[in-house]
Design an enzyme around this catalytic site. Structure first.
Site, PDB file in Angstrom:
ATOM      1  N   ASN A  16       0.934  -1.175   0.159  1.00  0.00           N
ATOM      2  CA  ASN A  16       0.119   0.026   0.045  1.00  0.00           C
ATOM      3  C   ASN A  16       0.909   1.265  -0.062  1.00  0.00           C
ATOM      4  O   ASN A  16       1.480   1.605   0.979  1.00  0.00           O
ATOM      5  CB  ASN A  16      -0.867  -0.083   1.220  1.00  0.00           C
ATOM      6  CG  ASN A  16      -1.812   1.035   1.029  1.00  0.00           C
ATOM      7  OD1 ASN A  16      -1.629   2.271   0.381  1.00  0.00           O
ATOM      8  ND2 ASN A  16      -2.714   1.185   2.328  1.00  0.00           N
ATOM      9  N   ARG A  98      -2.517  -2.192  -3.554  1.00  0.00           N
ATOM     10  CA  ARG A  98      -3.670  -1.211  -3.643  1.00  0.00           C
ATOM     11  C   ARG A  98      -3.627  -0.135  -4.209  1.00  0.00           C
ATOM     12  O   ARG A  98      -2.678   0.790  -4.292  1.00  0.00           O
ATOM     13  CB  ARG A  98      -3.871  -0.513  -2.125  1.00  0.00           C
ATOM     14  CG  ARG A  98      -4.886   0.295  -1.931  1.00  0.00           C
ATOM     15  CD  ARG A  98      -4.965   0.908  -0.419  1.00  0.00           C
ATOM     16  NE  ARG A  98      -6.181   1.742  -0.299  1.00  0.00           N
ATOM     17  CZ  ARG A  98      -6.196   2.943   0.187  1.00  0.00           C
ATOM     18  NH1 ARG A  98      -5.029   3.517   0.881  1.00  0.00           N
ATOM     19  NH2 ARG A  98      -7.259   3.582   0.125  1.00  0.00           N
ATOM     20  N   HIS A 187     -12.687   3.179  -0.591  1.00  0.00           N
ATOM     21  CA  HIS A 187     -12.778   2.229   0.595  1.00  0.00           C
ATOM     22  C   HIS A 187     -13.411   0.929   0.107  1.00  0.00           C
ATOM     23  O   HIS A 187     -13.870   0.240   0.838  1.00  0.00           O
ATOM     24  CB  HIS A 187     -13.429   2.927   1.904  1.00  0.00           C
ATOM     25  CG  HIS A 187     -12.870   3.828   2.591  1.00  0.00           C
ATOM     26  ND1 HIS A 187     -13.484   4.686   3.315  1.00  0.00           N
ATOM     27  CD2 HIS A 187     -11.525   3.842   2.680  1.00  0.00           C
ATOM     28  CE1 HIS A 187     -12.798   5.545   3.942  1.00  0.00           C
ATOM     29  NE2 HIS A 187     -11.310   5.189   3.549  1.00  0.00           N
ATOM     30  N   LEU A 216     -15.483   3.728   9.327  1.00  0.00           N
ATOM     31  CA  LEU A 216     -15.129   5.092  10.121  1.00  0.00           C
ATOM     32  C   LEU A 216     -13.703   4.896  10.483  1.00  0.00           C
ATOM     33  O   LEU A 216     -13.431   4.490  11.696  1.00  0.00           O
ATOM     34  CB  LEU A 216     -16.109   5.038  11.339  1.00  0.00           C
ATOM     35  CG  LEU A 216     -17.675   5.025  10.842  1.00  0.00           C
ATOM     36  CD1 LEU A 216     -18.679   5.331  12.421  1.00  0.00           C
ATOM     37  CD2 LEU A 216     -18.251   6.129   9.924  1.00  0.00           C
ATOM     38  N   GLY A 217     -13.024   5.348   9.743  1.00  0.00           N
ATOM     39  CA  GLY A 217     -11.377   5.832  10.369  1.00  0.00           C
ATOM     40  C   GLY A 217     -11.124   7.123  10.133  1.00  0.00           C
ATOM     41  O   GLY A 217     -11.914   7.955  10.235  1.00  0.00           O
ATOM     42  N   ARG A 248     -11.480  15.983   6.686  1.00  0.00           N
ATOM     43  CA  ARG A 248     -12.237  16.381   5.383  1.00  0.00           C
ATOM     44  C   ARG A 248     -13.615  16.676   6.038  1.00  0.00           C
ATOM     45  O   ARG A 248     -14.023  15.906   6.792  1.00  0.00           O
ATOM     46  CB  ARG A 248     -12.064  15.134   4.514  1.00  0.00           C
ATOM     47  CG  ARG A 248     -10.710  14.824   3.824  1.00  0.00           C
ATOM     48  CD  ARG A 248     -10.951  13.750   3.060  1.00  0.00           C
ATOM     49  NE  ARG A 248      -9.744  12.664   3.443  1.00  0.00           N
ATOM     50  CZ  ARG A 248      -9.934  11.532   3.178  1.00  0.00           C
ATOM     51  NH1 ARG A 248     -10.811  10.739   2.381  1.00  0.00           N
ATOM     52  NH2 ARG A 248      -8.883  10.749   3.506  1.00  0.00           N
ATOM     53  N   ARG A 291     -10.432   9.585  19.934  1.00  0.00           N
ATOM     54  CA  ARG A 291     -10.155   9.228  21.560  1.00  0.00           C
ATOM     55  C   ARG A 291     -10.161  10.571  22.192  1.00  0.00           C
ATOM     56  O   ARG A 291     -10.788  10.740  23.229  1.00  0.00           O
ATOM     57  CB  ARG A 291      -8.880   8.473  21.476  1.00  0.00           C
ATOM     58  CG  ARG A 291      -9.348   7.019  21.167  1.00  0.00           C
ATOM     59  CD  ARG A 291      -7.938   6.370  21.128  1.00  0.00           C
ATOM     60  NE  ARG A 291      -7.305   6.877  19.864  1.00  0.00           N
ATOM     61  CZ  ARG A 291      -6.250   6.191  19.054  1.00  0.00           C
ATOM     62  NH1 ARG A 291      -5.863   5.006  19.685  1.00  0.00           N
ATOM     63  NH2 ARG A 291      -5.713   6.660  18.034  1.00  0.00           N
ATOM     64  N   GLY A 337     -10.967   2.284  12.288  1.00  0.00           N
ATOM     65  CA  GLY A 337     -10.585   2.812  13.674  1.00  0.00           C
ATOM     66  C   GLY A 337     -11.417   3.016  14.598  1.00  0.00           C
ATOM     67  O   GLY A 337     -11.820   3.020  15.915  1.00  0.00           O
ATOM     68  N   GLY A 339     -15.303   3.047  13.997  1.00  0.00           N
ATOM     69  CA  GLY A 339     -16.160   2.002  13.958  1.00  0.00           C
ATOM     70  C   GLY A 339     -15.842   0.744  14.906  1.00  0.00           C
ATOM     71  O   GLY A 339     -16.882   0.428  15.679  1.00  0.00           O
ATOM     72  N   GLU A 391      -8.038  -4.774   4.997  1.00  0.00           N
ATOM     73  CA  GLU A 391      -7.988  -4.633   3.490  1.00  0.00           C
ATOM     74  C   GLU A 391      -6.770  -5.451   3.137  1.00  0.00           C
ATOM     75  O   GLU A 391      -6.717  -5.887   1.675  1.00  0.00           O
ATOM     76  CB  GLU A 391      -7.662  -3.033   3.417  1.00  0.00           C
ATOM     77  CG  GLU A 391      -9.073  -2.377   3.536  1.00  0.00           C
ATOM     78  CD  GLU A 391      -8.719  -0.890   3.720  1.00  0.00           C
ATOM     79  OE1 GLU A 391      -8.433  -0.277   4.691  1.00  0.00           O
ATOM     80  OE2 GLU A 391      -8.894  -0.090   2.558  1.00  0.00           O
TER      81      GLU A 391
END
Ligand code: AMP
Length: 405
Positions: A16, A98, A187, A216-217, A248, A291, A337, A339, A391
């Site tokens: 990747n 990827r 994704h 959700l990352g 974003r 977090r 992450g 999710g 992935e």
């Protein structure tokens, strides 16, 4: 996806190549085990960091300048070779890459030849940060061992099944087509893996179930998957559209751009940076890590609360929209992450949606269990699940299915 076969070489190196990093994993598809993982980050900066972790050993870490992706990949190949896992090893079947943007052309994993490289290059204007880095990874891996098949696995491929009414923006068709303006989605490798894994968790075939996937990352996207085929997704021509993300904005009125240019005195590049790098959670409260935001919100910080609330509101809008798109929903699944780890996000996303058949069992939701699991109560009409994405495994599986003996 085809089952693992054990005759012939069964190892796949997954690469990747991001804009300033290269991540790699060497998998053995005979038993889906990981033989080594690694990361080279801060490529092109004064000092890069390379962490290489063999399956049965301690991580090896080095800091030194790494000029470009070619050098990063050579460093990764050296570390693999030091463990007897080099790119010339006869057990290595292929390299799976990827690739972020496959446009309309690539709906399947594809063995790379010169015409495929040229096609990926032609798509670079649609993914200027990613496709050139992906290409450099492919070219370098090819140069390191020209006999090894290189397979491109596209982030957009799973979304090429989007019906035209979901893929089109409502703008002049000739202009849109001339400039390849349409919704491609991203994704896809994660959405494909997670939706299939969710069907398995429910004990059903993928073509029998309708699933809403929430990836959700730091980047975030939702997908509506009907019987294994993606029918809508929240990212669009670029990964900027849709959900609120780490940095974003997700959806904004496009007129915001004209306003900032005409009345805010901002150049187009500044607005691009604003929406991609200084927006989302970071723009709303200064932090892009969920977090930190949860900790600040719990301590009474108002900006963190606002960021959380905007994030959740957008998420719920997409859950409702995809419910309507699918008509019948069998499962709502959280991954990546945020999710996989943020129980308060999952709880807030479905709070009060009992009339849609959506509910969460608080004990199951807050349990610190790893692996795919249900978090809805037994009586719930719609299964709510947490399914860790993988992935790299999906890229290796698709690569193996394409070129395995
Ligand atoms: P990813 O892009 O999938 O690697 O996700 C990275 C993001 O996941 C981070 O920026 C954090 O916001 C989030 N994350 C990771 N661990 C946790 C956690 N334990 N609780 C809340 N958010 C988390």
């Amino acid at each position: 996806m085809s089952a693992a076969r054990t005759d012939g070489p069964s190892r796949v190196l997954v690469l990747n190549s991001g804009s300033s990093s290269v991540k790699y994993q060497l998998l053995d598809m005979a038993d889906r085990s990981r033989l080594a993982t690694g990361l080279v980050e801060r490529i092109g900066e004064r000092s890069a960091r390379h962490v290489h972790t063999p399956a049965d050993g301690e991580p090896r870490e080095r800091e030194r300048p790494v000029a470009d992706h070619a050098e990063a990949l050579e460093a990764a190949a050296d570390e693999l070779a030091a463990d007897g896992l080099g790119l010339d090893s006869p057990e290595l079947l292929a390299v799976g890459h990827r690739v972020v943007h496959g446009g309309r052309r690539f709906s399947e994993p594809t063995v790379v030849d010169d015409s495929v490289l040229a096609a990926i290059e032609r798509l670079s204007p649609l993914a200027p940060l990613h496709n050139p880095a992906n290409l450099e990874g492919i070219r370098t891996a090819r140069a390191l061992n020209p006999r090894l098949p290189q397979v491109a696995v596209f982030d957009t491929a799973f979304h090429t099944t989007l019906p035209e009414h979901a893929a089109r923006y409502a703008i002049d068709v000739a202009t849109a087509d001339a400039h390849r303006v349409r919704r491609y989605g991203f994704h896809g490798t994660s959405h494909a893996y997670v939706s299939r894994r969710t069907a398995a968790l429910l004990g059903r075939a993928p073509d029998e179930v309708n699933v809403i996937v929430l990836h959700l990352g730091n980047g975030a996207s939702a997908a509506a998957v009907a019987g294994g085929r993606c029918v809508d997704t929240s990212m669009g021509m670029t990964p900027l559209e849709g959900l609120v993300m780490g940095t974003r904005s997700g959806d904004v009125d496009p007129a915001v751009v004209f306003h900032l240019a005409r009345n805010g005195g901002m150049a187009l590049d500044d607005i691009d940076r604003l929406l991609n790098q200084r927006s989302g959670l970071a723009g709303l409260c200064g932090d892009n890590d969920m977090r930190e935001i949860l900790a600040r919100r719990d301590a009474g910080d108002e900006r963190a609360r606002l960021a959380f609330d905007v994030y959740i509101h957008r998420l719920r809008r997409y859950i409702g929209a995809y419910y309507a798109v699918l008509g019948r929903v069998d499962a709502l699944v959280f991954t990546a992450g945020v999710g996989e780890n943020a129980a308060p996000v999952r709880a807030a996303a479905v709070a009060g949606l009992g009339s849609l058949g959506l509910a969460i069992d608080e004990g199951l939701n807050s349990a610190r269990t790893r692996g795919p699991r249900l978090i809805s109560p037994e009586y719930a009409r719609v299964a709510v699940a947490v399914v860790p994405t993988d992935e790299e495994l999906e890229i290796a599986t698709q690569t193996f299915a394409l070129v395995g003996s």
